[in-house]
Design a protein around this motif. Structure first.
Motif, PDB file in Angstrom:
ATOM      1  N   GLN A  24     107.442  93.721  19.219  1.00  0.00           N
ATOM      2  CA  GLN A  24     107.034  94.472  18.035  1.00  0.00           C
ATOM      3  C   GLN A  24     107.212  93.727  16.717  1.00  0.00           C
ATOM      4  OE1 GLN A  24     108.901  96.236  20.453  1.00  0.00           O
ATOM      5  NE2 GLN A  24     107.280  97.603  21.159  1.00  0.00           N
ATOM      6  N   CYS A  25     108.151  92.808  16.626  1.00  0.00           N
ATOM      7  CA  CYS A  25     108.524  92.261  15.316  1.00  0.00           C
ATOM      8  C   CYS A  25     108.214  90.776  15.135  1.00  0.00           C
ATOM      9  CB  CYS A  25     110.027  92.471  15.071  1.00  0.00           C
ATOM     10  SG  CYS A  25     110.622  94.127  15.462  1.00  0.00           S
ATOM     11  N   GLY A  26     108.221  90.032  16.240  1.00  0.00           N
ATOM     12  CA  GLY A  26     108.178  88.579  16.148  1.00  0.00           C
ATOM     13  C   GLY A  26     106.945  87.999  15.496  1.00  0.00           C
ATOM     14  N   ASP A  27     105.817  88.706  15.520  1.00  0.00           N
ATOM     15  CA  ASP A  27     104.595  88.163  14.921  1.00  0.00           C
ATOM     16  C   ASP A  27     104.717  87.985  13.413  1.00  0.00           C
ATOM     17  OD1 ASP A  27     103.412  88.039  17.348  1.00  0.00           O
ATOM     18  OD2 ASP A  27     102.242  89.874  17.141  1.00  0.00           O
ATOM     19  N   CYS A  28     105.559  88.782  12.780  1.00  0.00           N
ATOM     20  CA  CYS A  28     105.661  88.748  11.314  1.00  0.00           C
ATOM     21  C   CYS A  28     107.004  88.224  10.823  1.00  0.00           C
ATOM     22  CB  CYS A  28     105.421  90.138  10.734  1.00  0.00           C
ATOM     23  SG  CYS A  28     103.819  90.866  11.166  1.00  0.00           S
ATOM     24  N   HIS A  29     108.069  88.515  11.569  1.00  0.00           N
ATOM     25  CA  HIS A  29     109.411  88.167  11.092  1.00  0.00           C
ATOM     26  C   HIS A  29     109.936  86.901  11.751  1.00  0.00           C
ATOM     27  CE1 HIS A  29     109.941  91.884   8.810  1.00  0.00           C
ATOM     28  NE2 HIS A  29     109.351  92.514   9.816  1.00  0.00           N
ATOM     29  N   LEU A  30     110.793  86.179  11.022  1.00  0.00           N
ATOM     30  CA  LEU A  30     111.387  84.923  11.471  1.00  0.00           C
ATOM     31  C   LEU A  30     110.319  83.934  11.910  1.00  0.00           C
ATOM     32  CD1 LEU A  30     114.664  85.893  13.380  1.00  0.00           C
ATOM     33  CD2 LEU A  30     114.376  85.119  11.039  1.00  0.00           C
ATOM     34  N   THR A  31     109.461  83.619  10.987  1.00  0.00           N
ATOM     35  CA  THR A  31     108.420  82.617  11.238  1.00  0.00           C
ATOM     36  C   THR A  31     108.997  81.224  11.030  1.00  0.00           C
ATOM     37  OG1 THR A  31     107.685  82.727   8.937  1.00  0.00           O
ATOM     38  CG2 THR A  31     106.634  84.230  10.506  1.00  0.00           C
ATOM     39  N   VAL A  32     108.149  80.203  11.093  1.00  0.00           N
ATOM     40  CA  VAL A  32     108.620  78.813  10.971  1.00  0.00           C
ATOM     41  C   VAL A  32     109.176  78.517   9.579  1.00  0.00           C
ATOM     42  CG1 VAL A  32     107.096  77.933  12.753  1.00  0.00           C
ATOM     43  CG2 VAL A  32     106.264  78.088  10.407  1.00  0.00           C
ATOM     44  N   THR A  33     108.919  79.364   8.612  1.00  0.00           N
ATOM     45  CA  THR A  33     109.407  79.120   7.247  1.00  0.00           C
ATOM     46  C   THR A  33     110.788  79.723   7.006  1.00  0.00           C
ATOM     47  OG1 THR A  33     108.308  81.121   6.426  1.00  0.00           O
ATOM     48  CG2 THR A  33     107.058  79.064   6.368  1.00  0.00           C
ATOM     49  N   SER A  34     111.336  80.449   7.980  1.00  0.00           N
ATOM     50  CA  SER A  34     112.649  81.075   7.775  1.00  0.00           C
ATOM     51  C   SER A  34     113.738  80.011   7.758  1.00  0.00           C
ATOM     52  CB  SER A  34     112.927  82.091   8.894  1.00  0.00           C
ATOM     53  OG  SER A  34     112.959  81.444  10.150  1.00  0.00           O
ATOM     54  N   GLU A  35     114.748  80.208   6.911  1.00  0.00           N
ATOM     55  CA  GLU A  35     115.827  79.226   6.817  1.00  0.00           C
ATOM     56  C   GLU A  35     117.073  79.880   6.244  1.00  0.00           C
ATOM     57  OE1 GLU A  35     114.426  76.211   4.183  1.00  0.00           O
ATOM     58  OE2 GLU A  35     114.674  77.430   2.392  1.00  0.00           O
ATOM     59  N   THR A  36     118.203  79.284   6.554  1.00  0.00           N
ATOM     60  CA  THR A  36     119.458  79.736   5.970  1.00  0.00           C
ATOM     61  C   THR A  36     119.605  79.138   4.579  1.00  0.00           C
ATOM     62  OG1 THR A  36     120.762  77.875   6.779  1.00  0.00           O
ATOM     63  CG2 THR A  36     120.503  79.750   8.271  1.00  0.00           C
ATOM     64  N   ALA A  37     120.584  79.634   3.855  1.00  0.00           N
ATOM     65  CA  ALA A  37     120.914  78.999   2.580  1.00  0.00           C
ATOM     66  C   ALA A  37     121.634  77.672   2.869  1.00  0.00           C
ATOM     67  CB  ALA A  37     121.799  79.931   1.756  1.00  0.00           C
ATOM     68  N   SER A  38     121.800  76.856   1.878  1.00  0.00           N
ATOM     69  CA  SER A  38     122.563  75.617   2.016  1.00  0.00           C
ATOM     70  C   SER A  38     124.042  75.989   2.056  1.00  0.00           C
ATOM     71  CB  SER A  38     122.289  74.681   0.831  1.00  0.00           C
ATOM     72  OG  SER A  38     123.043  73.498   0.955  1.00  0.00           O
ATOM     73  N   LEU A  39     124.722  75.634   3.141  1.00  0.00           N
ATOM     74  CA  LEU A  39     126.074  76.131   3.408  1.00  0.00           C
ATOM     75  C   LEU A  39     127.082  74.998   3.447  1.00  0.00           C
ATOM     76  CD1 LEU A  39     124.954  78.398   6.388  1.00  0.00           C
ATOM     77  CD2 LEU A  39     125.334  79.149   4.028  1.00  0.00           C
ATOM     78  N   PRO A  40     128.308  75.262   2.985  1.00  0.00           N
ATOM     79  CA  PRO A  40     129.348  74.224   3.049  1.00  0.00           C
ATOM     80  C   PRO A  40     129.790  73.998   4.486  1.00  0.00           C
ATOM     81  CG  PRO A  40     130.276  76.291   2.276  1.00  0.00           C
ATOM     82  CD  PRO A  40     128.794  76.502   2.350  1.00  0.00           C
ATOM     83  N   VAL A  41     130.017  72.733   4.826  1.00  0.00           N
ATOM     84  CA  VAL A  41     130.474  72.382   6.169  1.00  0.00           C
ATOM     85  C   VAL A  41     131.985  72.595   6.255  1.00  0.00           C
ATOM     86  CG1 VAL A  41     130.698  70.500   7.838  1.00  0.00           C
ATOM     87  CG2 VAL A  41     128.608  70.734   6.485  1.00  0.00           C
ATOM     88  N   ALA A  42     132.445  73.108   7.402  1.00  0.00           N
ATOM     89  CA  ALA A  42     133.869  73.367   7.600  1.00  0.00           C
ATOM     90  C   ALA A  42     134.682  72.072   7.480  1.00  0.00           C
ATOM     91  CB  ALA A  42     134.089  74.005   8.963  1.00  0.00           C
ATOM     92  N   ASP A  43     135.859  72.195   6.884  1.00  0.00           N
ATOM     93  CA  ASP A  43     136.752  71.065   6.686  1.00  0.00           C
ATOM     94  C   ASP A  43     137.770  71.046   7.837  1.00  0.00           C
ATOM     95  OD1 ASP A  43     138.423  69.073   5.878  1.00  0.00           O
ATOM     96  OD2 ASP A  43     138.876  69.929   3.908  1.00  0.00           O
ATOM     97  N   VAL A  44     137.685  70.040   8.701  1.00  0.00           N
ATOM     98  CA  VAL A  44     138.587  69.978   9.857  1.00  0.00           C
ATOM     99  C   VAL A  44     140.038  69.792   9.422  1.00  0.00           C
ATOM    100  CG1 VAL A  44     136.826  69.145  11.455  1.00  0.00           C
ATOM    101  CG2 VAL A  44     138.138  67.498  10.088  1.00  0.00           C
ATOM    102  N   MET A  45     140.240  69.248   8.241  1.00  0.00           N
ATOM    103  CA  MET A  45     141.600  69.045   7.737  1.00  0.00           C
ATOM    104  C   MET A  45     142.154  70.307   7.109  1.00  0.00           C
ATOM    105  SD  MET A  45     142.001  66.020   8.709  1.00  0.00           S
ATOM    106  CE  MET A  45     143.607  65.736   7.970  1.00  0.00           C
ATOM    107  N   ASN A  46     141.286  71.257   6.792  1.00  0.00           N
ATOM    108  CA  ASN A  46     141.719  72.508   6.165  1.00  0.00           C
ATOM    109  C   ASN A  46     140.969  73.666   6.839  1.00  0.00           C
ATOM    110  OD1 ASN A  46     142.743  74.493   4.529  1.00  0.00           O
ATOM    111  ND2 ASN A  46     141.520  73.937   2.733  1.00  0.00           N
ATOM    112  N   PRO A  47     141.402  74.070   8.044  1.00  0.00           N
ATOM    113  CA  PRO A  47     140.695  75.088   8.804  1.00  0.00           C
ATOM    114  C   PRO A  47     140.584  76.437   8.086  1.00  0.00           C
ATOM    115  CG  PRO A  47     142.323  73.958  10.174  1.00  0.00           C
ATOM    116  CD  PRO A  47     142.580  73.550   8.750  1.00  0.00           C
TER     117      PRO A  47
END
Length: 534
Positions: free
Chosen positions: A233-256
């Motif tokens: 029902q939804c896939g034809d319109c939602h989450l197309t190839v243009t969908s993306e997350t925001a730019s996110l900070p990478v986890a710091d292994v030294m500071n969990p």
């Protein structure tokens, strides 16, 4: 009285009155006794012959209905003695497996829709547990009689509801104003406009109700609809190839403790249960963005990278997630959904076990045998509806919150979760770093039957589903506010709407038109009951 000294039958008393020789045993009485004995013997002989040779059919109270006609000469099939048939005799044929499951028992009636063992106790205490089949299904009414046609009078002996247009209460969801707990951000009118324009342009269809059927796909029997499915029902319109997350900070292994997300490479190195997908994911879907940041595009439905990082952020918020961490989505734990959550948890654990099958270590293989055996037992227990399941096992309780993080850190983690799940927020509610579980199928009228196919002949979808005023909006009348067009609105007809047709002058108002005493015997595997559950 005759004298003691007189041995003659023909003399009575001291005055020696003559007495007839047949006075003591009159001839008419002997004749009467003789004829009576002969008549009784004839009845006994006839009854014995009928019972032994004709199966008692000649003494029957009347013809059996068509479905039982083959037993007309076999009274013992239903009667163990000259009285109404007992339920255990009926169960011998209709249960098909003795009387262990009790599909047609009174206890099953108290229980089968609610998934609530307490209803058995309440029902037995209120109305007893000795209702016989023959109390509602009367036989010997003739070949054409329908023994399944139960009258309202038989129902209201236990249910004090009156007639449908009289004392019948408002439907429970409307009486208690139960909101739709679908956890889905959805507006019907917006989607109806889009789909109706799409159908008119591509197929020339202007029938408005066809827009409803674009998403609400009827089940094969036409009674209800299939559960909603994103791919269908939804896939034809939602989450197309243009969908993306925001730019996110990478986890710091030294500071969990610092909020951040793990990159694909970090998850591959860490490993752990349920991370095999990381070795098959396209690394080109990730971009850096510079400064220790990462972005993913496109984002898929149930994207494993997004869900894995949400699970990690959720673990920072709560000290002990328990088995709720085995679910793809969190959310409401209403009783009808609890069993489904346990099943999903078992499937997740089975997936973890499957990932270990390729490990060569013998000790791991030995443990897998024990793990698989335990999972099979748990899965079997989940099918026993008489077992009560704890919904609290999936709740993110306040007592589980991590005491080592400050309110500011909690707000920062939740903000990062919303940025991570940015493409999901179009349709889903995200809270506590969790995508709230969606109810793909409504089950509000659990104690009633409804057949859409039988109603669509005379009514259209929007004739009955009127709480969301789609017709007015589509006709260009007063614009509808958002509060009247959202997924939380139960767009289901209320009793007043049904009474437009179901009245004494039109459609049936009998109890059995909407309510069935017996569970659906085709769902035998889902009806297992402990008959002795008190």
């Amino acid at each position: 009285m005759a004298s003691r000294n007189n041995t003659s039958k023909g003399i009575f008393g001291k005055v020696r009155l003559p007495v007839s020789a047949s006075y003591l045993t009159p001839r008419p009485r002997r004749r009467m006794l003789l004829w009576g004995a002969m008549a009784c013997a004839a009845v006994i002989v006839y009854a014995a012959a009928d019972l032994l040779l004709l199966g008692g059919s000649s003494l029957s109270a009347g013809d059996l209905s068509t479905h039982h006609a083959m037993y007309s000469n076999d009274c013992a099939r239903c009667h163990s003695e000259p009285r109404a048939a007992v339920r255990r005799k009926c169960a011998g044929c209709h249960e098909k497996s003795g009387d262990d499951i009790g599909v047609y028992s009174t206890r099953a009636h108290y229980r089968y829709r609610s998934d609530d063992p307490a209803r058995i106790r309440r029902g037995v205490e209120a109305h007893g547990d000795d209702l016989q089949c023959a109390d509602c299904h009367a036989e010997h009414k003739g070949r054409e009689a329908s023994i399944s046609a139960v009258t309202d009078a038989q129902c209201i002996t236990c249910h004090d509801a009156g007639s449908f247009t009289g004392g019948h209460p408002e439907f429970e969801f409307a009486r208690t104003q139960t909101p739709d707990d679908s956890a889905l951000l959805f507006t019907h009118i917006r989607h109806m406009k889009f789909v109706s324009e799409k159908l008119a342009k591509e197929r020339g269809i202007t029938y408005l109700e066809q827009s409803c059927l674009y998403c609400h796909v009827p089940a094969p029997d036409g009674k209800n609809f299939k559960p909603l499915d994103f791919d269908t029902q939804c896939g034809d319109c939602h989450l197309t190839v243009t969908s993306e997350t925001a730019s996110l900070p990478v986890a710091d292994v030294m500071n969990p403790a610092a909020p951040g997300v793990e990159t694909l490479e970090m998850i591959q190195r860490r490993g752990g249960p349920g991370t095999r997908w990381a070795f098959y994911t396209n690394p080109n879907e990730f971009s850096g963005g510079g400064g220790g940041r990462v972005k993913k595009s496109p984002v898929y439905h149930k994207d494993p990278w997004v869900l894995e990082n949400l699970r990690r952020l959720r673990g920072m918020l709560y000290s002990d997630l328990g088995i709720s961490d085995l679910l793809l989505a969190a959310g409401s734990t209403l009783q009808p959904r609890t069993r489904a959550q346990y099943r999903e948890a078992v499937r997740t654990l089975q997936g973890y076990a499957d990932e270990l099958r390729s490990r060569p270590e013998q000790e791991i293989q030995d443990d897998l045998v024990l793990i698989n055996d335990a999972l099979k037992k748990v899965a079997a227990r989940l099918e026993r509806l008489s077992d009560t399941l704890a919904a609290s096992a999936f709740e993110l309780a306040m007592s589980r919150q991590n005491p080592n993080i400050t309110p500011a850190m909690r707000a920062e983690i939740n903000d990062l979760a919303l940025k991570l799940a940015k493409p999901c927020l179009v349709c889903h509610v995200v809270a506590d770093a969790s995508v709230q579980a969606v109810a793909a199928d409504q089950r509000l009228l659990r104690r009633a039957e409804f057949n859409h196919r039988a109603h669509i002949v005379d009514s259209r979808c929007l004739d009955c589903h009127t709480d969301i005023p789609i017709t007015k909006e589509m006709a260009g009348k007063t614009p509808v506010g958002l509060l009247a067009d959202r997924a939380a609105v139960q767009n289901i007809p209320k009793k007043e709407n049904c009474e437009k047709c179901h009245s004494s002058s039109r459609a049936s108002t009998n109890c059995v038109s909407c309510h069935s005493f017996h569970p659906d015997k085709t769902q035998r595997a889902n009806l297992t009951l402990f008959v002795n559950d008190k």
